[in-house]
Design a protein around this motif. Structure first.
Motif, PDB file in Angstrom:
ATOM      1  N   ASN A  12       1.243  -1.033   0.026  1.00  0.00           N
ATOM      2  CA  ASN A  12       0.136  -0.104  -0.002  1.00  0.00           C
ATOM      3  C   ASN A  12       0.999   0.997  -0.798  1.00  0.00           C
ATOM      4  O   ASN A  12       0.342   2.104  -0.518  1.00  0.00           O
ATOM      5  N   SER A  13       1.919   1.332   0.940  1.00  0.00           N
ATOM      6  CA  SER A  13       2.244   2.946   1.008  1.00  0.00           C
ATOM      7  C   SER A  13       3.887   2.349   0.077  1.00  0.00           C
ATOM      8  O   SER A  13       4.912   3.340   0.385  1.00  0.00           O
ATOM      9  N   TRP A  14       3.804   1.506  -1.281  1.00  0.00           N
ATOM     10  CA  TRP A  14       5.265   1.873  -1.857  1.00  0.00           C
ATOM     11  C   TRP A  14       5.452   2.248  -2.632  1.00  0.00           C
ATOM     12  O   TRP A  14       4.413   2.963  -2.998  1.00  0.00           O
ATOM     13  N   SER A  15       6.365   2.736  -3.666  1.00  0.00           N
ATOM     14  CA  SER A  15       6.383   3.350  -4.479  1.00  0.00           C
ATOM     15  C   SER A  15       5.844   2.688  -5.749  1.00  0.00           C
ATOM     16  O   SER A  15       5.905   0.909  -5.536  1.00  0.00           O
ATOM     17  N   PHE A  16       5.655   3.453  -6.941  1.00  0.00           N
ATOM     18  CA  PHE A  16       4.847   2.616  -8.315  1.00  0.00           C
ATOM     19  C   PHE A  16       6.114   0.971  -8.295  1.00  0.00           C
ATOM     20  O   PHE A  16       5.645   0.935  -9.049  1.00  0.00           O
ATOM     21  N   ARG A  17       6.947   1.701  -8.902  1.00  0.00           N
ATOM     22  CA  ARG A  17       7.727   0.964  -9.307  1.00  0.00           C
ATOM     23  C   ARG A  17       8.054  -0.744  -8.514  1.00  0.00           C
ATOM     24  O   ARG A  17       8.494  -1.645  -8.389  1.00  0.00           O
ATOM     25  N   SER A  18       7.897  -0.214  -7.123  1.00  0.00           N
ATOM     26  CA  SER A  18       8.239  -1.667  -5.984  1.00  0.00           C
ATOM     27  C   SER A  18       7.182  -1.885  -6.462  1.00  0.00           C
ATOM     28  O   SER A  18       6.631  -3.697  -6.537  1.00  0.00           O
ATOM     29  N   LYS A  19       5.959  -1.459  -6.860  1.00  0.00           N
ATOM     30  CA  LYS A  19       4.843  -2.502  -6.860  1.00  0.00           C
ATOM     31  C   LYS A  19       4.441  -2.995  -7.549  1.00  0.00           C
ATOM     32  O   LYS A  19       3.893  -4.522  -8.725  1.00  0.00           O
TER      33      LYS A  19
END
Length: 410
Positions: A139-146
């Motif tokens: 939920n709180s991760w960056s777009f790249r991490s998702k």
């Protein structure tokens, strides 16, 4: 100011009752369209899932439930199974329904469909549940991490094992994700739901449940603990009101299941304890593996207690993920698809780990099981999955220890 007046007029239009009605209607229409497309996908898209797999035990129980067959009446359930599946069951023993009643109550609707449609529906249910778990974890991760999280999920071997046989570990994964999200965002209701989902597969989830309770006690978070206990007791009492015999029947069913030869000697089990017993004695005896598993659990619990007491790490993530790994290594009755649980600590560590040693262990956890899959050798897959769990345990320990060293050096 003309621009301010324009913005105010635009705001008034957007917030008007008529506009809200139009927006709500559009959302409802969109939801109906998505539902129609989902139903069409369920009916038309071919899936590589045989109907008679692990899923069929859940389906058969749900099918009987909506027709008034008691979920713990093994004889009646067997009769229903032969009516539904016929000759397909000639060489297959009907598994006992060994889960609490609220599990099948949650998915009773599967029994309203024919077997092939229900199998498709369960496939998409599992994908939706895993996707929801990913949403809460990242939920709180960056777009790249998702994006990386999605790619790693698609690369996680036991996720595919879970989907292909239609297993039931996905609700447990969602429970873990909800617990993580609830505690970090102070959402008591989601914490209660997450803890409840752990009971869907009690022999694994119960282990994690106890660790979370221990964490709450050590942290002196008594209010959520009281709510969790009250909720679970209330659900148990409601089930007793509906059927006063369910608890005794459930225990009787567990005893009957334990007496099946596929349980007493579990050649398909891939628990660390069972594999160790099998390597030492040449026989996958679950009774002996239980004592080995108790030893592993005690050692692992002691390590967690040392980490907590020494303030090396007191986060809920380490507690839950450590208990998840420990459950896979110590509980005798674990199968290959149960290792899908390892995906969650893997994703968390890939997003937070800063040390090369940790990343090496994570790479081993991801890659090693695929060797057995490529070789199409189930015993090798089981050993490599247990090795993956050991590697994940080392990754967690090294990350905690190296973070502590870095904190002291600063």
């Amino acid at each position: 100011d003309d621009s301010g007046a324009v913005r105010k007029k635009q705001y008034d239009i957007e917030s008007s009752p008529m506009n809200r009605i139009i927006t709500s209607t559009a959302n409802i229409i969109l939801g109906i369209v998505v539902l129609i497309l989902a139903i069409a996908a369920l009916a038309l898209i071919p899936l590589p899932i045989p109907t008679v797999t692990d899923f069929w035990m859940l389906y058969n129980t749900a099918y009987g439930l909506v027709r008034g067959v008691y979920i713990y009446d093994y004889t009646a359930q067997s009769s229903i199974a032969y009516q539904v599946f016929g000759d397909l069951l000639q060489d297959i023993t009907l598994p006992y329904y060994v889960y609490p009643p609220w599990f099948v109550y949650s998915f009773f609707f599967l029994g309203l469909f024919p077997p092939d449609y229900a199998a498709r529906f369960w496939f998409w249910c599992n994908i939706a549940i895993i996707g929801t778990a990913l949403y809460f974890i990242t939920n709180s991760w960056s777009f790249r991490s998702k994006v990386y999280a999605i790619l790693f999920t698609l690369s996680w071997s036991s996720i595919w094992m879970l989907l292909i046989v239609g297993q039931f570990i996905a609700p447990l994964m969602l429970g873990i994700a909800l617990i993580m999200f609830a505690i970090t965002h102070s959402q008591l209701s989601l914490l209660v739901v997450g803890m409840f989902l752990l009971t869907y597969k009690p022999h694994l989830g119960g282990f994690i449940f106890l660790f979370v309770v221990g964490w709450l006690l050590f942290k002196r978070y008594y209010k959520p603990l009281k709510v969790i206990i009250f909720t679970h007791i209330s659900i148990g009492i409601i089930c007793l009101i509906i059927n006063p015999l369910w608890l005794s029947d459930y225990i009787r069913t567990l005893i009957g299941f334990r007496e099946q030869t596929t349980f007493t000697t579990c050649d398909d089990c891939s628990s660390g304890a069972t594999l160790l017993v099998s390597a030492m004695t040449g026989k996958a005896d679950t009774a002996t593996a239980l004592y080995v598993g108790i030893g592993i659990a005690l050692v692992g619990s002691f390590i967690w207690w040392l980490i907590f007491q020494s303030r090396l790490d007191t986060t809920i993530e380490v507690t839950v993920y450590w208990s998840s790994v420990l459950a896979l290594l110590s509980i005798p009755y674990v199968n290959n698809y149960d290792y899908a649980m390892l995906l969650l600590p893997f994703l968390w560590l890939t997003n937070t780990a800063k040390h090369t040693v940790t990343k090496i262990f994570l790479t081993i956890s991801l890659v090693v099981p695929w060797i057995g899959v490529v070789l199409s050798n189930r015993p090798i897959v089981a050993v490599l999955l247990a090795s993956s769990a050991c590697s994940m345990a080392f990754a967690l320990l090294f990350e905690v220890y190296l973070n502590r060293l870095k904190a002291h050096s600063m």
